[in-house]
Enzyme design. Structure first.
Site, PDB file in Angstrom:
ATOM      1  N   CYS A   1     -18.027   0.138   9.626  1.00 36.41           N
ATOM      2  CA  CYS A   1     -18.272   1.155  10.679  1.00 36.41           C
ATOM      3  C   CYS A   1     -19.591   0.784  11.556  1.00 36.41           C
ATOM      4  O   CYS A   1     -19.512   0.188  12.386  1.00 36.41           O
ATOM      5  CB  CYS A   1     -18.530   2.429  10.099  1.00 36.41           C
ATOM      6  SG  CYS A   1     -17.136   3.145   9.374  1.00 36.41           S
TER       7      CYS A   1
ATOM      8  N   LYS B   1     -18.921   9.630  19.640  1.00 30.38           N
ATOM      9  CA  LYS B   1     -18.721   8.858  18.383  1.00 30.38           C
ATOM     10  C   LYS B   1     -19.505   7.677  18.508  1.00 30.38           C
ATOM     11  O   LYS B   1     -20.310   7.307  17.446  1.00 30.38           O
ATOM     12  CB  LYS B   1     -17.335   8.690  18.079  1.00 30.38           C
ATOM     13  CG  LYS B   1     -16.897   7.758  17.027  1.00 30.38           C
ATOM     14  CD  LYS B   1     -17.262   8.302  15.713  1.00 30.38           C
ATOM     15  CE  LYS B   1     -17.250   7.479  14.727  1.00 30.38           C
ATOM     16  NZ  LYS B   1     -17.296   7.650  13.155  1.00 30.38           N
TER      17      LYS B   1
ATOM     18  N   PHE C   1     -31.380   8.995   6.699  1.00 32.59           N
ATOM     19  CA  PHE C   1     -31.227   7.794   7.401  1.00 32.59           C
ATOM     20  C   PHE C   1     -32.443   7.074   7.484  1.00 32.59           C
ATOM     21  O   PHE C   1     -32.446   6.272   8.466  1.00 32.59           O
ATOM     22  CB  PHE C   1     -30.187   7.751   8.639  1.00 32.59           C
ATOM     23  CG  PHE C   1     -28.745   7.892   7.828  1.00 32.59           C
ATOM     24  CD1 PHE C   1     -28.389   9.043   7.263  1.00 32.59           C
ATOM     25  CD2 PHE C   1     -27.951   6.798   8.044  1.00 32.59           C
ATOM     26  CE1 PHE C   1     -27.159   9.112   6.917  1.00 32.59           C
ATOM     27  CE2 PHE C   1     -26.698   6.943   7.831  1.00 32.59           C
ATOM     28  CZ  PHE C   1     -26.047   7.905   6.971  1.00 32.59           C
TER      29      PHE C   1
ATOM     30  N   LYS D   1       0.832  -1.074  -0.057  1.00 33.65           N
ATOM     31  CA  LYS D   1      -0.031  -0.045   0.036  1.00 33.65           C
ATOM     32  C   LYS D   1       0.777   1.185  -0.022  1.00 33.65           C
ATOM     33  O   LYS D   1       0.622   2.446  -0.867  1.00 33.65           O
ATOM     34  CB  LYS D   1      -0.939   0.036   1.216  1.00 33.65           C
ATOM     35  CG  LYS D   1      -2.177   0.727   1.228  1.00 33.65           C
ATOM     36  CD  LYS D   1      -2.810   1.076   2.421  1.00 33.65           C
ATOM     37  CE  LYS D   1      -3.728  -0.198   2.650  1.00 33.65           C
ATOM     38  NZ  LYS D   1      -4.466   0.183   3.999  1.00 33.65           N
TER      39      LYS D   1
HETATM   40  C1  UGA Z   1     -20.866   5.914   8.948  1.00 31.91           C
HETATM   41  C2  UGA Z   1     -21.459   7.185   9.419  1.00 31.91           C
HETATM   42  O1  UGA Z   1     -22.293   7.680   8.498  1.00 31.91           O
HETATM   43  C3  UGA Z   1     -20.173   8.298   9.476  1.00 31.91           C
HETATM   44  O2  UGA Z   1     -20.880   9.570  10.003  1.00 31.91           O
HETATM   45  C4  UGA Z   1     -19.004   7.735  10.263  1.00 31.91           C
HETATM   46  O3  UGA Z   1     -17.995   8.730  10.480  1.00 31.91           O
HETATM   47  C5  UGA Z   1     -18.606   6.469   9.520  1.00 31.91           C
HETATM   48  O4  UGA Z   1     -19.877   5.492   9.610  1.00 31.91           O
HETATM   49  C6  UGA Z   1     -17.475   5.815  10.515  1.00 31.91           C
HETATM   50  O5  UGA Z   1     -17.685   5.632  11.673  1.00 31.91           O
HETATM   51  O6  UGA Z   1     -16.574   5.702   9.918  1.00 31.91           O
HETATM   52  P1  UGA Z   1     -20.318   4.913   6.291  1.00 31.91           P
HETATM   53  O7  UGA Z   1     -20.320   3.554   6.917  1.00 31.91           O
HETATM   54  O8  UGA Z   1     -19.372   5.311   5.373  1.00 31.91           O
HETATM   55  O9  UGA Z   1     -20.340   6.137   7.677  1.00 31.91           O
HETATM   56  O10 UGA Z   1     -21.702   5.408   5.348  1.00 31.91           O
HETATM   57  P2  UGA Z   1     -23.132   5.826   5.413  1.00 31.91           P
HETATM   58  O11 UGA Z   1     -23.300   6.601   4.665  1.00 31.91           O
HETATM   59  O12 UGA Z   1     -23.515   5.911   7.162  1.00 31.91           O
HETATM   60  O13 UGA Z   1     -23.876   4.212   5.179  1.00 31.91           O
HETATM   61  C7  UGA Z   1     -24.023   3.190   6.054  1.00 31.91           C
HETATM   62  C8  UGA Z   1     -24.731   2.192   5.750  1.00 31.91           C
HETATM   63  O14 UGA Z   1     -26.130   2.414   5.838  1.00 31.91           O
HETATM   64  C9  UGA Z   1     -24.729   1.699   4.087  1.00 31.91           C
HETATM   65  O15 UGA Z   1     -25.043   0.469   3.738  1.00 31.91           O
HETATM   66  C10 UGA Z   1     -25.941   2.419   3.645  1.00 31.91           C
HETATM   67  O16 UGA Z   1     -26.712   1.741   2.306  1.00 31.91           O
HETATM   68  C11 UGA Z   1     -26.974   2.440   4.824  1.00 31.91           C
HETATM   69  N1  UGA Z   1     -28.183   3.270   4.770  1.00 31.91           N
HETATM   70  C12 UGA Z   1     -27.802   4.635   5.084  1.00 31.91           C
HETATM   71  C13 UGA Z   1     -29.332   2.838   4.755  1.00 31.91           C
HETATM   72  O17 UGA Z   1     -29.752   1.342   4.623  1.00 31.91           O
HETATM   73  N2  UGA Z   1     -30.508   3.635   5.048  1.00 31.91           N
HETATM   74  C14 UGA Z   1     -30.176   5.009   5.013  1.00 31.91           C
HETATM   75  O18 UGA Z   1     -31.139   5.765   5.122  1.00 31.91           O
HETATM   76  C15 UGA Z   1     -29.054   5.305   5.019  1.00 31.91           C
END
Ligand code: UGA
Length: 441
Positions: free
Chosen positions: A262, A206, A251, A35
């Site tokens: 995450c 967090k 969400f 990497k």
């Molecule tokens: C999430 C958090 O949104 C971030 O704020 C945080 O920093 C991050 O985790 C972390 O802790 O590192 P991430 O996992 O990258 O970010 O993506 P998200 O956009 O939150 O989506 C997470 C999952 O939820 C995805 O599979 C998405 O498809 C799903 N989701 C999201 C739903 O099923 N429904 C929704 O309404 C929104």
């Protein structure tokens, strides 16, 4: 400022690039030598919109450098970020081994008093442990431990880091807060709030944020199951709930549920932490259970529609855990594929970026070069990840090449009226289905 970053995964590499963008000099390191070779040439090891360009620019200007050894990045740095992985152990607890090792290495190689910033998502109390280790290793030095959790989302990580809603800093002394204020001054100058609190509160906040976001998703999915039975429409329910500013629409999209590295692991780690603290929050387990049920329910829909799954071809559109990433860790699409494969189905999948990662994770999956290739001869198409490029799908063509025009929508992506007009049998999630014929095999 001169900053070192340990760990160049999603969080670490984005942190490296973002901090150089804010005017700092950054030296990154990672235990994965391959990497490091790649990023030294300005190449990104994963897909993240905008990252490639900014990374190669920063490497070319010399403000961002990478080395293989922690010993090469720590000396001379005023601040060291710990961005290493905290993967789940078998019992769901976060493994903090890499965090501990990083702290010991920082202590060994520090040439002066360093601010150690905990960026990885960790259980509350980790900063206190880091401080103990740093002092054990180097009682001669004056370390400061700061918690600075990230809130970036994969797929919009750079924007989330450079235009965050808020920056969170947990520290114990003025020196720690001052260092973080200087680091983020280019952002706070633009009015972005920097919230200062104690270490424990920052760490806990967090986990609370991720648990609450996951709760919203699971609530929407629980409503979807009820809407299915009641004949109501979960999308309209979410719109109506979201119109109340106290609730908010974000969400509340029902579908296959959340995946990624995450939410699933943070929730499990939070559950363990709550247990260790002697408290109880069974809600966390319920959020995870509803999330698993979302995938099981989609698998059940496929089975209901196709009857026996042996000899059936099922095409999954989208394999990444969300759009705009090639990350398939805990991807609902792959969880669904596993359930279908276990019942004898032939599962094909298409994803604009994540196909190779998906194949590596699930060799039984046949990956296709485009959505039509996947759908050709399929008995059923399941929309698993809502990539924008699927908006341009020629649905008429899709229908004509399928063995039977059956679509299961795991993200409520398609318009039911259009699906009806085109003659599909269409099962959205938590919305009334479109069923032109009674039997669908
Ligand atoms: C999430 C958090 O949104 C971030 O704020 C945080 O920093 C991050 O985790 C972390 O802790 O590192 P991430 O996992 O990258 O970010 O993506 P998200 O956009 O939150 O989506 C997470 C999952 O939820 C995805 O599979 C998405 O498809 C799903 N989701 C999201 C739903 O099923 N429904 C929704 O309404 C929104």
């Amino acid at each position: 400022m001169d900053v070192a970053v340990i760990g160049t995964g999603h969080v670490g590499l984005v942190t490296c690039v973002a901090l150089t963008h804010l005017g700092h000099n950054v030296a990154g390191t990672d235990s994965d030598g391959e990497k490091i070779t790649l990023v030294q040439r300005g190449g990104s090891p994963f897909h993240e919109p905008g990252l490639d360009d900014l990374l190669s620019q920063r490497v070319a200007t010399g403000s961002l450098v990478f080395h293989r050894e922690i010993a090469d990045v720590v000396p001379g740095s005023e601040m060291v970020f710990i961005c290493v992985g905290t993967p789940p152990r078998a019992d769901g607890d976060a493994s903090l081994l890499s965090v501990e090792r990083s702290a010991r290495e920082i202590a060994r190689h520090a040439t002066g008093s360093v601010v150690v910033v905990e960026k990885s998502t960790v259980p509350v109390g980790t900063a206190a442990r880091l401080r103990t280790i740093l002092l054990q290793e180097r009682p001669d030095l004056d370390f400061e431990v700061v918690s600075n959790p990230e809130f970036l989302r994969e797929g919009s990580a750079l924007r989330d880091t450079l235009e965050p809603d808020r920056i969170l800093v947990g520290a114990e002394t003025t020196r720690g807060f001052d260092a973080m204020r200087r680091l983020y001054e280019p952002l706070t100058r633009r009015g972005i709030p920097l919230i200062e609190t104690d270490l424990m509160t920052a760490e806990l906040a967090k986990h609370a944020c991720n648990a609450f976001l996951a709760l919203k998703i699971s609530f929407a999915n629980a409503m979807a199951r009820i809407c299915d039975r009641a004949g109501a429409d979960v999308v309209r329910v979410a719109d109506i709930m979201g119109a109340d500013p106290r609730i908010g629409r974000a969400f509340l999209d029902a579908g296959l549920g959340y995946g990624g590295f995450c939410f699933p692991k943070d929730l499990a780690a939070f559950e363990r932490l709550v247990e260790r603290l002697g408290a109880e929050l069974p809600l966390l387990r319920e959020i995870a259970r509803i999330n698993e049920e979302a995938v099981q329910s989609a698998a059940q829909n496929v089975k209901e529609a196709l009857w026996n799954l042996e000899d059936k071809r099922i095409a999954l559109l989208g394999l990444a855990f969300k759009p705009d990433t090639d990350d398939v860790r805990f991807a609902p699409a792959l969880a669904l594929a596993r359930l279908l494969v276990a019942q004898g189905a032939h599962v094909l999948g298409y994803d604009p970026k994540a196909a190779a990662n998906a194949k590596a994770e699930l060799p039984e999956l046949e990956v296709s070069v485009d959505p039509y290739d996947a759908a050709a001869g399929a008995n059923c198409v399941v929309l698993c990840t809502e990539w924008q490029e699927f908006r341009a799908l020629d649905l008429e063509r899709l229908k004509n090449i399928m063995a039977y025009p059956l679509v299961i929508d795991g993200r409520n992506f398609f318009d039911p009226q259009i699906m009806r007009k085109l003659g599909f049998t269409y099962y959205p999630t938590g919305r009334p289905p479109v069923v032109p014929h009674r039997a669908a095999t």
